[in-house]
Scaffold this motif. Sequence first.
Motif, PDB file in Angstrom:
ATOM      1  N   PRO A  88       0.795  -1.229   0.000  1.00 37.56           N
ATOM      2  CA  PRO A  88       0.000   0.000   0.000  1.00 37.56           C
ATOM      3  C   PRO A  88       0.827   1.279   0.000  1.00 37.56           C
ATOM      4  N   SER A  89       2.090   1.216   0.412  1.00 39.40           N
ATOM      5  CA  SER A  89       2.925   2.424   0.417  1.00 39.40           C
ATOM      6  C   SER A  89       3.468   2.745  -0.969  1.00 39.40           C
ATOM      7  N   LEU A  90       3.305   1.818  -1.924  1.00 43.36           N
ATOM      8  CA  LEU A  90       3.778   2.026  -3.292  1.00 43.36           C
ATOM      9  C   LEU A  90       2.583   2.206  -4.218  1.00 43.36           C
ATOM     10  N   ARG A  91       2.800   2.910  -5.328  1.00 49.18           N
ATOM     11  CA  ARG A  91       1.729   3.159  -6.274  1.00 49.18           C
ATOM     12  C   ARG A  91       2.165   2.728  -7.665  1.00 49.18           C
ATOM     13  N   MET A  92       1.182   2.380  -8.492  1.00 53.96           N
ATOM     14  CA  MET A  92       1.474   2.101  -9.890  1.00 53.96           C
ATOM     15  C   MET A  92       0.645   3.046 -10.748  1.00 53.96           C
ATOM     16  N   GLY A  93       1.144   3.289 -11.950  1.00 48.53           N
ATOM     17  CA  GLY A  93       0.453   4.216 -12.832  1.00 48.53           C
ATOM     18  C   GLY A  93      -0.787   3.597 -13.453  1.00 48.53           C
ATOM     19  N   MET A  94      -1.642   4.457 -13.929  1.00 48.70           N
ATOM     20  CA  MET A  94      -2.844   4.035 -14.633  1.00 48.70           C
ATOM     21  C   MET A  94      -2.596   4.098 -16.139  1.00 48.70           C
ATOM     22  N   PRO A  95      -3.376   3.366 -16.952  1.00 49.38           N
ATOM     23  CA  PRO A  95      -3.225   3.474 -18.415  1.00 49.38           C
ATOM     24  C   PRO A  95      -3.348   4.929 -18.858  1.00 49.38           C
ATOM     25  N   SER A  96      -2.379   5.399 -19.650  1.00 48.49           N
ATOM     26  CA  SER A  96      -2.300   6.830 -19.977  1.00 48.49           C
ATOM     27  C   SER A  96      -1.805   7.078 -21.393  1.00 48.49           C
ATOM     28  N   LYS A  97      -2.088   6.166 -22.320  1.00 47.54           N
ATOM     29  CA  LYS A  97      -1.543   6.319 -23.667  1.00 47.54           C
ATOM     30  C   LYS A  97      -1.974   7.638 -24.309  1.00 47.54           C
ATOM     31  N   ARG A  98      -3.251   7.973 -24.248  1.00 52.02           N
ATOM     32  CA  ARG A  98      -3.729   9.177 -24.924  1.00 52.02           C
ATOM     33  C   ARG A  98      -3.070  10.423 -24.347  1.00 52.02           C
ATOM     34  N   THR A  99      -2.909  10.453 -23.025  1.00 49.91           N
ATOM     35  CA  THR A  99      -2.252  11.590 -22.379  1.00 49.91           C
ATOM     36  C   THR A  99      -0.820  11.738 -22.864  1.00 49.91           C
ATOM     37  N   LEU A 100      -0.108  10.617 -22.955  1.00 46.89           N
ATOM     38  CA  LEU A 100       1.292  10.679 -23.362  1.00 46.89           C
ATOM     39  C   LEU A 100       1.443  11.014 -24.842  1.00 46.89           C
ATOM     40  N   VAL A 101       0.537  10.532 -25.675  1.00 46.28           N
ATOM     41  CA  VAL A 101       0.576  10.909 -27.097  1.00 46.28           C
ATOM     42  C   VAL A 101       0.425  12.420 -27.232  1.00 46.28           C
ATOM     43  N   LYS A 102      -0.523  13.010 -26.495  1.00 47.93           N
ATOM     44  CA  LYS A 102      -0.709  14.465 -26.542  1.00 47.93           C
ATOM     45  C   LYS A 102       0.550  15.180 -26.057  1.00 47.93           C
ATOM     46  N   LEU A 103       1.077  14.717 -24.935  1.00 52.91           N
ATOM     47  CA  LEU A 103       2.254  15.354 -24.352  1.00 52.91           C
ATOM     48  C   LEU A 103       3.441  15.320 -25.302  1.00 52.91           C
ATOM     49  N   TRP A 104       3.734  14.149 -25.856  1.00 54.28           N
ATOM     50  CA  TRP A 104       4.928  13.998 -26.693  1.00 54.28           C
ATOM     51  C   TRP A 104       4.719  14.511 -28.116  1.00 54.28           C
ATOM     52  N   THR A 105       3.470  14.747 -28.499  1.00 55.74           N
ATOM     53  CA  THR A 105       3.228  15.453 -29.760  1.00 55.74           C
ATOM     54  C   THR A 105       3.613  16.920 -29.605  1.00 55.74           C
ATOM     55  N   LEU A 106       3.278  17.498 -28.458  1.00 56.91           N
ATOM     56  CA  LEU A 106       3.618  18.894 -28.184  1.00 56.91           C
ATOM     57  C   LEU A 106       5.102  19.061 -27.878  1.00 56.91           C
ATOM     58  N   GLN A 107       5.679  18.105 -27.170  1.00 51.70           N
ATOM     59  CA  GLN A 107       7.060  18.190 -26.698  1.00 51.70           C
ATOM     60  C   GLN A 107       7.761  16.889 -27.067  1.00 51.70           C
ATOM     61  N   ARG A 108       8.222  16.798 -28.279  1.00 53.05           N
ATOM     62  CA  ARG A 108       8.752  15.531 -28.778  1.00 53.05           C
ATOM     63  C   ARG A 108      10.142  15.262 -28.196  1.00 53.05           C
ATOM     64  N   PRO A 109      10.293  14.205 -27.386  1.00 47.81           N
ATOM     65  CA  PRO A 109      11.624  13.874 -26.873  1.00 47.81           C
ATOM     66  C   PRO A 109      12.468  13.174 -27.937  1.00 47.81           C
ATOM     67  N   ASP A 110      13.775  13.154 -27.729  1.00 49.52           N
ATOM     68  CA  ASP A 110      14.661  12.419 -28.628  1.00 49.52           C
ATOM     69  C   ASP A 110      14.595  10.923 -28.371  1.00 49.52           C
ATOM     70  N   VAL A 111      14.316  10.534 -27.122  1.00 44.58           N
ATOM     71  CA  VAL A 111      14.251   9.124 -26.762  1.00 44.58           C
ATOM     72  C   VAL A 111      13.350   8.980 -25.544  1.00 44.58           C
ATOM     73  N   VAL A 112      12.607   7.895 -25.500  1.00 44.35           N
ATOM     74  CA  VAL A 112      11.788   7.547 -24.341  1.00 44.35           C
ATOM     75  C   VAL A 112      12.438   6.348 -23.654  1.00 44.35           C
ATOM     76  N   HIS A 113      12.700   6.494 -22.364  1.00 37.10           N
ATOM     77  CA  HIS A 113      13.264   5.388 -21.601  1.00 37.10           C
ATOM     78  C   HIS A 113      12.234   4.937 -20.572  1.00 37.10           C
ATOM     79  N   ILE A 114      11.881   3.642 -20.602  1.00 37.78           N
ATOM     80  CA  ILE A 114      10.841   3.096 -19.720  1.00 37.78           C
ATOM     81  C   ILE A 114      11.508   2.215 -18.667  1.00 37.78           C
ATOM     82  N   ALA A 115      11.366   2.612 -17.409  1.00 35.69           N
ATOM     83  CA  ALA A 115      12.060   1.912 -16.330  1.00 35.69           C
ATOM     84  C   ALA A 115      11.245   0.783 -15.718  1.00 35.69           C
ATOM     85  N   THR A 116       9.924   0.781 -15.888  1.00 36.15           N
ATOM     86  CA  THR A 116       9.069  -0.235 -15.272  1.00 36.15           C
ATOM     87  C   THR A 116       8.030  -0.707 -16.271  1.00 36.15           C
ATOM     88  N   GLU A 117       7.536  -1.932 -16.068  1.00 36.04           N
ATOM     89  CA  GLU A 117       6.679  -2.568 -17.070  1.00 36.04           C
ATOM     90  C   GLU A 117       5.210  -2.611 -16.685  1.00 36.04           C
TER      91      GLU A 117
END
Length: 413
Positions: A88-117
Amino acid sequence: MEPAPEAGLVVDHFPAAARSLRVACVTETYPPEVNGVSLTVARMVEGLHARNHDVQLVRPRQEGADTPDRGDRFHEVLLRGMPIPRYPSLRMGMPSKRTLVKLWTLQRPDVVHIATEGPLGWSALQAALHLKLPVCSDFRTNFHSYTQHYGIGWLRKPIMGYLRKFHNRTLCTMVPTEGLRRELRSEGFERLEVVTRGVDTRQFDPARRSAALRASWGADDDTLVVCCVGRLAREKNLDVLIDAFRAIERRVPSSRLVLVGGGPLEQELRSACPGGVFAGQRRGDDLAAHYASADLFLFPSLTETFGNVTTEAMASGLPVVAFDYAAAAQLIDHDAQGVRVPFGDGRAFAEAALALAFDPARRERLGRAARERALLLDWSTIVQRFEGVLTTVIREAAGAQGLPAKAAPGLHA
């Protein structure tokens, strides 16, 4: 006119000044959460920022722990999260594909690094592929190995299948040891690169040994203090630790066992070891003092991808008894910086612990050598290796798209 960001999304824009790399790092755990993944990701994120890269950290919002601005260290995107069952002291993210597509369309990174699955990591992978962004990943947690400790061994195959599918869709998966690379390669994982982990030898230092702290444990200079640091959970194989300490305690009843960490097994362990010291979670210099004030470090886990506590104990000048895999296999020469025993052999583990418990001269020799080995594990070197892998991923992605190397984004001076 830029579209407004999704409600509840905290966005800081990348600076206009050109930097070497623009990195979006996605993780479902981050300090002040205490675990090896969160602490290692923080080292990498802050290390990249210190090397003059633009870093965007995407993670779940932590209830009661987040402030709206962490200054100019890096830029954060805080998304919705939920507590992890049993943790309970740890949290996991919720599905957020649409949010991230919007974000990275506006602010395109050179690389995305994913640390957790987890769900957030999967969303980041889908968003990056949709936008044709270079993406790489870390393999940081042996979720498939946990199944045997919770009576759900039948889930190992589907979990491994998910992890393989996840990582093989990235351009590179980073692993902390050569042993893990061999294991994953045999399971069908592709494009694996070893990027090991470091340790802060200024923080974890034998000089932090505290007589006052030992006294609070009921220990004086002549008392043997055995220590283990980590989550108190079934996947940590703590029955082996308790058996080893009982063997020591039968010989010398004054010996003390100090367990640093919390978790669902705490009450069960208190019953099994009523004389044990349960120190709870510790951080920073306080954690370092707990290491340095012990005499022997026992690490019975069989489910680590690396095991940061091994290097922290070594830096603190402690001889380590561990199974022959993960960080111990990579960093401990048998009977040089500690003792490695065959994987899963609980009897050999207890025998090695017992032998060291009653040989203070040998403990001192191994502890000094452990400290010397740890001094070679400088975080700046590890971050530089991580940076090199990111750069290679960007170049390979540019080549696959038919761009000349000099046109690859993020490689400007």
